[in-house]
Structures are given as C-alpha cells and as structure tokens.
Design an enzyme around this catalytic site. Structure first.
Site, PDB file in Angstrom:
ATOM      1  CG  PHE A 159      36.989  67.284  39.448  1.00  0.00           C
ATOM      2  CD1 PHE A 159      37.793  68.412  39.324  1.00  0.00           C
ATOM      3  CD2 PHE A 159      36.270  66.863  38.348  1.00  0.00           C
ATOM      4  CE1 PHE A 159      37.881  69.092  38.113  1.00  0.00           C
ATOM      5  CE2 PHE A 159      36.350  67.538  37.131  1.00  0.00           C
ATOM      6  CZ  PHE A 159      37.152  68.656  37.023  1.00  0.00           C
ATOM      7  CG  ASP A 244      29.186  64.893  40.174  1.00  0.00           C
ATOM      8  OD1 ASP A 244      28.989  64.242  39.121  1.00  0.00           O
ATOM      9  OD2 ASP A 244      29.963  65.862  40.230  1.00  0.00           O
ATOM     10  CE  LYS A 273      33.691  63.836  33.009  1.00  0.00           C
ATOM     11  NZ  LYS A 273      34.229  64.860  32.136  1.00  0.00           N
TER      12      LYS A 273
END
Length: 417
Positions: A159, A244, A273
C-alpha cells in the site's frame, strides 16, 4: 478539554454541545460527500493528547492516531506553538521564492535520517509519485537504461497510496478495479521473498520500492535479514533501494526508521504522515545527493511543497525526534502491547504481529469481521480501524501511557469474550 482527558470511554450527556448531533451530521454527509470512505459512526469535535471527544461530549481513546499521522498525539503543545508562531508570520510563498524556514527543515531532516538531500512535498502519495519519478530519472541519467524502459520492482499486498500510477502496481482489486488503463513499468513479486526479488531485477531495474513493514496489509513484518538482503541485492545489481516509511517511520516502531532495526540505509526514503504533526500535510523524499541531484528546475514541483508553515511544523517534529524520547517510548510501551496481545491469543485472537507501538491483530472470524470488532470497541470508548477480513490495526499516539494501553487491551479482551 484538558490533557489528559480524565473521562474514560463514552459517557451519556444531555445532548450535543451546540449544533447538530452525531446521527444528524452523519446523515448530512451522505448526499454531499463522495463515498470513498466508510468511517465508524463517531463524529469527533475536539481532541487532545491520546483522547478525542465527539459532538455529544463522549470521550474515546484514540488507538489509530490517524494511521500514524498523529504519532505525537492530538495538538502536541510544541507543534501547536510552532504552527501558531508561523501563522502570524508567513504561510505560503510557493517555491517561486525562497522562504526563511525551508533550509533548516531540510538540513535537520536530512541529518535525522542520515541522508543528503530533501525534496519536500505534501501527501504520502505525492512522495511516492515523486520517488517513482526520481528513480526513473536516475535510471536514465546515471544507470543508462534506454529511454522509457525503466522498471521498478514492488511487493504484492503493498500500500503506497491510491493515485492512478500507484494503483497500477497494487494487488488490491478494490483499489484497482475500474481505474485502468494502468501505468506500465512495474514488476510485482511476493513480499519477504528475496529469491523472487532477485529473479525480477534486471538491467532495466531502476529501483526496488517496498514498505519495511506492510501497514495496510495488516502490519506484516518481514523475516529478520530480509531488509538487509534487499539492501545487498540492490547494491550488487546496481539499482536503488527505495523504502516507503510513510507509516512505519518517525518513531512508530521504536526507532526513527523501521529500516534501522536491521541497520539498513536505503538510497531513498519516503516520509509523510507524522512529519506534519497532525496539523498540516507534509511529506518528503529524502536521499543521497547523487540520486536526488538528478532533478533540475522545471522537472518536478509542488505549489505547497516546502511552504513555510509546513517547514515550521516539520522542523518542530524533527526536534521532538532528535531527543529520542518518542522512539524509546514506542519501544518500551511496545513490550506492554506485545505481551498484552500474547495473552489474548486463544481468547479470540488467533494471531498478531507487532513492532513498537504498531500491531496487526487477527481476530477469530467466528467472532466478527474487523469492522464489527472496531464498532464494538468504539462502544467501549476505544477507536481502532479494521484492515482486511477480521484484522484490526492498533497504532496509538506515542504519547500514550501504559495505563491507557492496558485499558485498550482490556476493552479488546472484553469485546472478544
């Protein structure tokens, strides 16, 4: 709202604190909001620390932390102070001009991550897209891959976001179906399989792009040695290792970066984030000079990327991480989380995976779906979110206390009993 909130769990109150109540607000969203999310039926109005309060005044312990965007809790005083100070001075110039906050942010973020250069962006998906572009440009300019033939190897069940290019290399049909045609140039191999990765890499490979821990897939932690193996393979085969760390990074796993658990330094890091402190969207591609140096003016950009407000908040986030306090808290409290979940195995929990303050918990399907378990926990005053099937994710703010963590684990035991 005081910090910490002393009211534990949802409390009955006479009614909404002015304006419309939860049910009315949820109904009002239906005809006007695109249905790209299926939120739990709670309408948050205020928050502080590890607690949120809904429009009726009921309080909930936040065990999701905005998918790690709120690593430092809601409205951390140092981050709010940095934002307030910057709001009174300057918020946006665009990168058409310099601003007085960006250099410090870039310097300190590079130093924190052990890298050379920073490409500031906004969202996590934007960082991934930027990382893909950088890897391809490096492949053509440095590695000498023929034009338009660069490939990037990714892992199944990944993801990385939901843009058109990113879903092109997703194996989640919910994210992909109906959105083709897809961007070519990606090869998908099983996660945690070095032999498959080796077979997929060839002279056209620009990069291997993976999550050190697969969050959306259920907090899937690879075998010891996998990340070190990826680093060795990419170095030997002459391609980039792009990690990531948008969910796993910035303290979540008990270290600044998840790759540090294997003493690995990728060529490129994707961050987001928590970098915005739960206040503004901030992301970054961080990497070696000979990699990010392939970009030249006009080849990539972002109007809001590196804006003064984002840089001010991002710098305050880096300052918090420079102390090591939050990394230590995640590691120490992670022991409580892991031991608590181990005690629930066979009592409704069929398995779990955890590192630091991050866990994927597989619930016995006979007891309900992940969504149903999340709704039961909500009624007990605990907010979590399901992922696939009967799996829920736990990712509380790193400011959570041991008492609060045990309270959440007790609520999970209760709803599974």
């Amino acid at each position: 709202m005081t910090a910490p909130v002393t009211t534990r769990g949802p409390q009955e109150t006479p009614g909404p604190r002015g304006g419309r109540g939860s049910e009315e607000l949820i109904r009002a969203e239906e005809p006007v909001l695109a249905h790209n999310y299926h939120p739990l039926p709670v309408v948050v109005a205020r928050a502080e620390g590890t607690w949120v309060e809904d429009v009726e005044g009921r309080c909930y312990l936040d065990m999701l932390a905005g998918y790690s965007a709120l690593n430092f809790g809601h409205r951390h005083p140092a981050l709010i102070e940095a934002a307030h100070h910057q709001l009174d001075r300057l918020t946006l110039t665009s990168r058409a001009f310099h601003n007085d906050r960006l250099a410090e942010f870039a310097e300190r973020l590079a130093a924190l991550t052990g890298q050379d250069m920073v490409l500031p962006m906004n969202t996590g998906a934007e960082a991934v897209e930027s990382g893909v572009k950088v890897a391809r440009k490096w492949a053509y300019d440095v590695k000498g891959v023929p034009a338009d033939r660069a490939t990037i190897v990714v892992a199944a069940d990944n993801f990385h976001g939901r843009t058109t290019t990113i879903v092109s290399f997703s194996t989640d049909e919910t994210a992909r179906s109906g959105f083709g045609p897809f961007t070519p140039g990606f090869r998908i191999v099983p996660y945690n399989d070095l032999a498959a990765l080796e077979a997929a890499v060839d002279e056209t490979t620009a990069a291997v792009l993976i999550e050190p821990i697969q969050g959306e897939a259920g907090v899937i932690i690879p075998d010891d040695g996998y990340l070190a193996g990826v680093r060795e393979l990419t170095r030997r085969r002459g391609c980039l290792f792009v990690a990531d760390e948008i969910q796993s990074g910035l303290g979540r796993t008990g270290s600044t970066l998840a790759v540090e658990h294997e003493s690995v330094v990728p060529d490129v890091l994707l961050l987001g984030k928590a970098l915005g402190g739960g206040i503004v969207p901030v992301s970054a591609v961080v990497g070696r000079r000979d990699v990010l140096g392939v970009l030249h003016p006009g080849e990539h950009g972002s109007t809001f990327g590196g804006n003064p407000l984002a840089a001010a908040v991002g710098t305050a986030v880096v300052e918090l991480l420079e102390t090591g306090e939050f990394q230590r808290r995640a590691a120490e409290l992670g022991v409580i989380l892991r031991e608590g979940l181990a005690g629930l195995v066979g009592k409704g929990v069929v398995g779990f995976r955890s590192r630091g303050l991050w866990a994927g918990v597989d619930v016995d399907p006979a007891l309900g779906t992940g969504r149903e378990i999340s709704e039961r926990l909500m009624r007990e005053g605990i907010l979590v979110k399901d992922t696939h099937g009967s799996t829920i994710r736990l990712a509380p703010p790193l400011t959570i206390t041991g008492e609060e963590l045990r309270e959440a684990l007790g609520a999970l035991e209760k709803v599974l009993g």
